[in-house]
Scaffold this motif. Sequence first.
Motif, PDB file in Angstrom:
ATOM      1  N   ALA A  75       0.708  -1.657   0.005  1.00 28.67           N
ATOM      2  CA  ALA A  75      -0.215  -0.085  -0.063  1.00 28.67           C
ATOM      3  C   ALA A  75       1.105   1.297  -0.127  1.00 28.67           C
ATOM      4  N   ASP A  76       0.616   2.057  -0.787  1.00 21.97           N
ATOM      5  CA  ASP A  76       1.193   3.274  -0.910  1.00 21.97           C
ATOM      6  C   ASP A  76       1.273   4.508  -0.058  1.00 21.97           C
ATOM      7  N   ARG A  77       2.314   5.679   0.409  1.00 23.48           N
ATOM      8  CA  ARG A  77       1.215   6.424   1.311  1.00 23.48           C
ATOM      9  C   ARG A  77       0.105   6.692   1.796  1.00 23.48           C
ATOM     10  N   ASP A  78      -0.330   7.292   0.252  1.00 25.83           N
ATOM     11  CA  ASP A  78      -2.273   7.726  -0.122  1.00 25.83           C
ATOM     12  C   ASP A  78      -2.617   6.904   0.508  1.00 25.83           C
ATOM     13  N   GLU A  79      -3.150   5.708   0.214  1.00 22.78           N
ATOM     14  CA  GLU A  79      -3.492   4.071   1.002  1.00 22.78           C
ATOM     15  C   GLU A  79      -4.231   4.437   2.030  1.00 22.78           C
ATOM     16  N   ALA A  92      -3.150   6.892   4.400  1.00 24.11           N
ATOM     17  CA  ALA A  92      -3.322   7.811   5.002  1.00 24.11           C
ATOM     18  C   ALA A  92      -5.231   8.229   4.848  1.00 24.11           C
ATOM     19  N   GLU A  93      -5.550   7.535   3.216  1.00 22.17           N
ATOM     20  CA  GLU A  93      -6.971   7.446   3.715  1.00 22.17           C
ATOM     21  C   GLU A  93      -7.340   6.741   4.611  1.00 22.17           C
ATOM     22  N   THR A  97       7.730  -1.034   2.850  1.00 22.94           N
ATOM     23  CA  THR A  97       8.280   0.512   2.070  1.00 22.94           C
ATOM     24  C   THR A  97       9.229   1.483   2.455  1.00 22.94           C
ATOM     25  N   ARG A 146       7.584   6.226   7.236  1.00 23.23           N
ATOM     26  CA  ARG A 146       6.936   6.120   8.134  1.00 23.23           C
ATOM     27  C   ARG A 146       6.409   7.115   8.341  1.00 23.23           C
ATOM     28  N   GLY A 193       3.722  12.537   8.187  1.00 23.31           N
ATOM     29  CA  GLY A 193       4.811  11.899   8.210  1.00 23.31           C
ATOM     30  C   GLY A 193       5.877  12.446   8.613  1.00 23.31           C
ATOM     31  N   PRO A 235      -8.021  11.823   1.895  1.00 23.36           N
ATOM     32  CA  PRO A 235      -7.282  13.310   1.962  1.00 23.36           C
ATOM     33  C   PRO A 235      -5.533  12.631   1.518  1.00 23.36           C
ATOM     34  N   PRO A 260       0.560  12.447   4.300  1.00 22.85           N
ATOM     35  CA  PRO A 260       1.254  13.312   4.518  1.00 22.85           C
ATOM     36  C   PRO A 260       2.413  13.211   3.962  1.00 22.85           C
ATOM     37  N   ALA A 261       3.684  14.391   4.002  1.00 23.94           N
ATOM     38  CA  ALA A 261       4.714  14.635   3.431  1.00 23.94           C
ATOM     39  C   ALA A 261       5.542  13.426   3.832  1.00 23.94           C
TER      40      ALA A 261
END
Lengths: 119, 494
Positions: free
Chosen positions: A2-6, A8-9, A42, A45, A60, B6, B9-10
């Motif tokens: 899963a990427d960061r956007d997933e 985050a969602e 990945t 963090r 992040g 959403p 985050p960075a």
Amino acid sequence: MADRDEIAEAYADWRIRCNENDRLRRMLRGWDRVVHLVATDTGDRFTVEVRDQMLAELAGGTDAVADLVVTATSEDFADLFWGDLNPSEKYMSGEITLAGAQEDVMRLDAMSMVAFLDR
Amino acid sequence: MTADRPAAPAPAAAAPGVPPTGGAALLRRALGLRTVVSTSAGLAFAALEYLAAAGLVAYVAGDSAWIAVGTAGLLALLAWGCFSELNGMFPTAAAIRLYMKRSMDDRLALTITLTYLTTIVLVVAADAFIVGTAIAHVLGQSTWVAALMIAALLAFAVATNLRGVKVAGGVQDIATSCVLAVTAVVALLALFRSHRALRFPLSPLHGHHPGDLLEAVALGVFLFSAFEWVTTSAEEVRRPRDIHRGMLIALALLVTVCSLITVAMSHVLTHHQLASAYPQLSLGRAALGQAGLWLMAAVTAVTAVNTFNGGFITASRFIYATAREGSLPAPLARLNDRAVPWVPVVALGVISLLVALVVALTGSWEVLVAVGAALEALIYAVAAYCVLRLRARLPDQPRPFRLPIPRVLGGAGIVVFGILAVTASVSVANKFDLVPLVVIALGASVSAAYVLFALPRVQAAAEAKKAARGRRRPPRPPAPTPAGPAGEPTAGVA
């Protein structure tokens, strides 16, 4: 993976569930903590902060000093926040690892359970 | 990525595949070596220690009990090596489930683990009984008052646990240091004030059968029981090596203090005093008169702080996690508003109360000691077996601590602790008695029956619930087709 956007969602959905859950907010009374999330596959963090019985937005990086560090795969983090994964199962099989006090681990697990008790 | 998601985050400055570095070393609150030592020693040095020490004295000649304690200490080193290796491989509170699951059939692993949990109930019950009896004795009250004391102590322990009260590391350090130091000083004073030379200090077999010494060593191993529970704090320590170092220091402290109290007890106490439920009070009186009696009563009460705190927390959280995992009924994972698993806490309190009251009314604490000794030796044998199996099954898993010459020491651990477990389970107060074996067999049978017959239904129900719930996570959008140089899709192009 899963990427960061997933992640985050998923977290955003979980955050709303937690912050709108009266019982969970009672459980978090006096429990102001900084939790680091580390994705093993990945390398991503994140930092989650609980303050005044509310979950803050996902940040992040892991710059602040943590009370609890959760290490898992990115898929597990996404599934956990969507309520599709029981973190205790993964913990008891060694796939999710933790660093921190036992009572903090209990609270975090309580958050993952109580937020989805209606399901 | 969809527009209504959403914002992520960075990104952090970390590359994929980077191992996690955020371990306990970076935690705001982490346990140091001193707290590991006090936790390990404090969990082992329960009030039951005094009764086990007094019971051990009967198996050897004169004042030679220190030999049995020292031998047991050497054997405990073997257990220490095994637990250190296993803890290094699985530095988590769930370690016992992880290394046993990977070493043997999971049903057998769960049966052994649930049976082992009995030890915690026994120790909590024994401490409630001993502290209640000691206070009633000091106040000159009867067994019924002691029974009320026991109920009050356990009710207090349950209430504080339900409120999520946990003894802070600093308080635990002080409590354990006081208990060990006062006990050692009282033992030394009692010895010096007797003005008599030691009797047969180097001849444990004088007038005794070699089997008696074996029994004494088995009881000696029980004196160190629970020192390994500190491995459940592996996620909280500042440095992972503090766990095995701390356990080693705790063992050294326990050998010293236990050797002193056994020798002092055999030297100054009568058979009647040794067989009582409060030999430590008699030792205190021998050392410092009435003040010593009160002092030892206070020390006995302080030992309960560690037992009630550590025992209740360790057992209830483990039961909770096992229930959340789906291996115990779901109601055991219910939490109160302080995130405390209240069903396991209340259940532990009730079962401990029943056991403690039975012991108080029947005076059968020696059975409790024998059952505890046998179960502890059994789990040490299992740990040695797990070390050997995992060396073969997971040879490449990192081992921060390695048991030296594992085939010899691991094999020796299985045989020696196996023999000690059998020996302890068929003897009570130096007499052949099958009651401890029957108690253990009953506990194991209940655990096995649950694992074989009830657990499949529990797991099936959990699976059905999970399947009915479905997934909340939205399906991942199809990956965009890679575009060619002219912006034309390349996939499927002839």
